[in-house]
Design a protein around this motif. Sequence first.
Motif, short mmCIF file in Angstrom:
data_model
loop_
_atom_site.label_atom_id
_atom_site.label_comp_id
_atom_site.label_asym_id
_atom_site.label_seq_id
_atom_site.Cartn_x
_atom_site.Cartn_y
_atom_site.Cartn_z
N PHE A 61 86.85 -90.06 -56.70
CA PHE A 61 87.37 -91.33 -56.12
C PHE A 61 87.15 -92.39 -57.03
O PHE A 61 86.27 -93.18 -57.31
CB PHE A 61 86.23 -91.61 -55.03
CG PHE A 61 86.18 -90.37 -54.02
CD1 PHE A 61 87.31 -90.12 -53.21
CD2 PHE A 61 85.21 -89.62 -54.14
CE1 PHE A 61 87.34 -88.92 -52.23
CE2 PHE A 61 85.22 -88.58 -53.33
CZ PHE A 61 86.31 -88.15 -52.41
N GLU A 62 88.14 -92.39 -58.01
CA GLU A 62 87.95 -93.14 -59.46
C GLU A 62 87.71 -94.82 -59.02
O GLU A 62 87.92 -95.22 -58.21
CB GLU A 62 89.48 -93.35 -59.79
CG GLU A 62 90.02 -92.10 -60.28
CD GLU A 62 89.56 -91.47 -61.49
OE1 GLU A 62 88.77 -90.41 -61.19
OE2 GLU A 62 89.66 -91.82 -62.41
N SER A 63 86.62 -95.19 -59.89
CA SER A 63 86.09 -96.54 -59.81
C SER A 63 86.81 -97.61 -60.30
O SER A 63 86.43 -98.54 -59.84
CB SER A 63 84.64 -96.41 -60.31
OG SER A 63 84.63 -96.19 -61.77
N ILE A 64 87.95 -97.13 -61.17
CA ILE A 64 88.87 -98.30 -61.58
C ILE A 64 90.00 -98.37 -60.93
O ILE A 64 90.91 -99.09 -61.37
CB ILE A 64 88.85 -97.86 -63.38
CG1 ILE A 64 89.41 -96.70 -63.42
CG2 ILE A 64 87.77 -98.08 -64.23
CD1 ILE A 64 89.91 -96.30 -64.98
N HIS A 65 90.25 -97.53 -60.07
CA HIS A 65 91.59 -97.40 -59.11
C HIS A 65 91.23 -97.23 -57.47
O HIS A 65 89.91 -97.35 -57.26
CB HIS A 65 92.31 -96.02 -59.55
CG HIS A 65 92.80 -95.88 -61.16
ND1 HIS A 65 93.50 -97.10 -61.64
CD2 HIS A 65 92.61 -95.06 -61.91
CE1 HIS A 65 93.69 -96.42 -62.66
NE2 HIS A 65 93.16 -95.47 -63.14
N ASN A 66 92.17 -97.68 -56.88
CA ASN A 66 92.09 -97.27 -55.70
C ASN A 66 92.83 -96.17 -55.01
O ASN A 66 92.98 -95.84 -54.16
CB ASN A 66 92.72 -98.52 -54.89
CG ASN A 66 92.22 -98.54 -53.32
OD1 ASN A 66 91.23 -98.12 -53.01
ND2 ASN A 66 92.94 -99.29 -52.38
N HIS A 67 93.08 -95.29 -56.06
CA HIS A 67 93.43 -93.74 -55.65
C HIS A 67 92.41 -92.91 -56.26
O HIS A 67 91.57 -92.95 -56.99
CB HIS A 67 94.76 -93.67 -55.98
CG HIS A 67 94.97 -93.92 -57.38
ND1 HIS A 67 95.44 -94.88 -57.86
CD2 HIS A 67 94.81 -93.06 -58.60
CE1 HIS A 67 95.86 -94.83 -59.42
NE2 HIS A 67 95.11 -93.74 -59.61
N SER A 68 92.79 -91.44 -55.84
CA SER A 68 91.92 -90.14 -56.42
C SER A 68 92.64 -89.49 -57.39
O SER A 68 93.72 -89.63 -57.43
CB SER A 68 91.47 -89.57 -55.04
OG SER A 68 90.83 -89.80 -54.03
#
Lengths: 256, 256, 256, 256
Positions: D240-247
């Motif tokens: 759950f990437e902390s720099i994106h809103n996607h996985s």
Amino acid sequence: MKDIQNDPAAVSLPIDRVGIKNLRLPLLVRDKAEGVQHTVADVEIGVDLPARFKGTHMSRFVEALESWSGDLSYASFRELLSEVRGRLKAKDAHVTFRFPYFIKRKAPVSASPGVMDYQCSVEGRLDDAGFRITLGVEAPVMTVCPCSLAISGKSAHSQRAVVSLRCRFKGFLWLEELIDIAESSASSKVYAVLKRRDEKYVTEDAFENPAFVEDVVRAAASALNAHPLVTWYKASAESFESIHNHSAFAAIERAK
Amino acid sequence: MKDIQNDPAAVSLPIDRVGIKNLRLPLLVRDKAEGVQHTVADVEIGVDLPARFKGTHMSRFVEALESWSGDLSYASFRELLSEVRGRLKAKDAHVTFRFPYFIKRKAPVSASPGVMDYQCSVEGRLDDAGFRITLGVEAPVMTVCPCSLAISGKSAHSQRAVVSLRCRFKGFLWLEELIDIAESSASSKVYAVLKRRDEKYVTEDAFENPAFVEDVVRAAASALNAHPLVTWYKASAESFESIHNHSAFAAIERAK
Amino acid sequence: MKDIQNDPAAVSLPIDRVGIKNLRLPLLVRDKAEGVQHTVADVEIGVDLPARFKGTHMSRFVEALESWSGDLSYASFRELLSEVRGRLKAKDAHVTFRFPYFIKRKAPVSASPGVMDYQCSVEGRLDDAGFRITLGVEAPVMTVCPCSLAISGKSAHSQRAVVSLRCRFKGFLWLEELIDIAESSASSKVYAVLKRRDEKYVTEDAFENPAFVEDVVRAAASALNAHPLVTWYKASAESFESIHNHSAFAAIERAK
Amino acid sequence: MKDIQNDPAAVSLPIDRVGIKNLRLPLLVRDKAEGVQHTVADVEIGVDLPARFKGTHMSRFVEALESWSGDLSYASFRELLSEVRGRLKAKDAHVTFRFPYFIKRKAPVSASPGVMDYQCSVEGRLDDAGFRITLGVEAPVMTVCPCSLAISGKSAHSQRAVVSLRCRFKGFLWLEELIDIAESSASSKVYAVLKRRDEKYVTEDAFENPAFVEDVVRAAASALNAHPLVTWYKASAESFESIHNHSAFAAIERAK
């Protein structure tokens, strides 16, 4: 700046699928009645990764989507997959869009208009074997229990159910065709607007067509068996039983 | 090692609630028939935070749960809240457990046994005004549409619905009492096991008691109004309409 | 045909809210940069019901939506609520739209374009006290833990978090303003596309701005306190802790 | 009373799977450290249905569960499947339990105890080819991004991720073994309780072991390749990437 993704993998194993998911995007979809419709998609996009590379370049997936038109047709979908394959230097690319799809429907007696929504999916894959699409629809329907109807005087329990179809095919298939097959398999379609005279019609009509989930899934499978373009399908039905707190389900899968 | 949580806050504002949530734990709950039952809870736990502290000490919430028995009674719940208040040096502590609760029930004619599940919650709060509990239950039920029944010959659409009650009270209240109120408000209870003769009974009985969500929520509210211990409640009903792809709902809230 | 909804209620209690929910519809929303954007909404719509009527007329809710333009502006929203109040003969009408909202954003260094999505809501209420709107946004952000940063050499755990704001206001407020407040409260915004030089910038920038959920919610509250139009708000933050399997949360609510 | 299920099917097609799902039950599961643990399961249970019968007898699935001990071991699971096959007169029976599984774990430095939860599944199938079990675990973990670490000075973004393993095997396999493989594949395990000195250790340790989802899934696959009992597996990781809103995700499937 160091490109660590190109480093050799610590564990030298090929990866079947690597990519991104749960990305949301506006999407244009072909609409049989209106030409095109605006919706919102959840996207999964990935490729294979050979054993020798440590990582794939995740940002290129989003760049491929960004440089794409966002207008989903057979040709543009193939182009997107080809673009993903090229940018990621992959042999095998796949993209899945999941989205609500809307169809205007008139109530059966009053002809009051209402908008129905269906959860749909379009999955594409491009590899050395070529380009294939799998279409999916989930149609809400009504089922009236044949057992209950046979034993309970004129009364019978009914409930909402959902018919899910996924299929591969030759040529071109509308989402509307699959939705129609799904809805025709149950006791009745459901509607957004029903006036009293419509509600009377729908109830009585559904009671004329009682159906177990077994009946529903067989009716859908039978229609897909008869469809000249369909080459593979999985049909399933889930009924949110009104007399229980669990679901009844049935599923048939077949490669023709 | 630096305790940065005790630093002054950059923005000096008091925080209403700070804590942790989505923590899962095994839990023992009072069971009216069996004494006690094992279940699994989702926990939310928090406190207020004065304007002058940068942060709360999150690990202390889990430590409080760890040092607690995990056996939920009125006395032990108060103790847990008191422990949280003490460890966190807070004025206001709150803990919510959400869990499935199981009740054995016999089918109405065959007496076949089956286990029903209900999503329940126990919320506790301890501050200078004292200790209060709010109980919550969600009971699946069946509703038969009175309108459809009145206009469609002997047929009528039915569906699964859920009755949700939350209430505050004096003295002691069993989850079973609230579940009973919720289930008695609809056309029929639902069951895990129904043999054919049970299904006939349930269907015919439900058709004798048609109920809109409005009727359901009023019946629940009426029972809660009459309950001598209940001091506040919120009653709501949601019906997963079998002729639509949307829900009908109704809600009544009242402080007595 | 019998209008059973107009029958007297068996239990004569007024109902606070009765209506429909989980209806999905295409929706047009005001977009600060583009004028308008297409999205897809989940709708809840309801009214009060006096003690004397057995039921409301559920189909009229969908008819009101059908006869409405589907183009959400301040004026058209008021019109929709007025229409609902009229068709249902109610004193109190409320409609809530929940939808993903999309904003194009450039990566901070490479300026690569990418589309961000935010879950938003517009709630409207019309009664004798007039027409009020409550706006809501949920913005994904990144938080770097200040405690971890202070004690772990140069390293620190970070994670995705979500900032949720709901507020009432005088005059007009863009969703973009609330999203901006939410994103500015955390260690960093998140992005759809980040090239390597962007990733370096975002990571280093976030590490310059470590923030607990307490810091995040206070920064958001502080900005909403200072906003001249906001009259009430609830600000909350939830951090999907990368070192735990639970979330940390904080919330502040204030009527100004 | 008429047994309409035994009627001939209107559409004479065999059904692959028919049964019930979303049934919740208390369950006892083998626990390596404690002998046995109480949890709560979501159950799916089904059989094949020959072309000639209209319907299966759904109540018999729940009766089979009711007459079963609810204590899940290899022997009792086989017995349950055999019972289902017998009661339903089927050739092919399958039952899946999905449940949270709890393991006590000490923090790495302070040794503070805390309970971790893992979503697990046990799938059983019994047909003429015999009895097979598929085990599944989902373990939350922490990943530190190797790319971010290589380019951003000493800082790097991290996030929660989940490692999902499903496998078939000879002999006997503990859920604990699979959980251990899953957790060992990432930058760090996660914990319920971490005191400051633990948090320092976990953060620094994770930064010593940066891992892409590609690295995680390969490490898990490598351990499963080396496991003498495992005969087939599917390993996947979602971050759950902390720099994106996607996985970001990766998956490897292999029959050995």
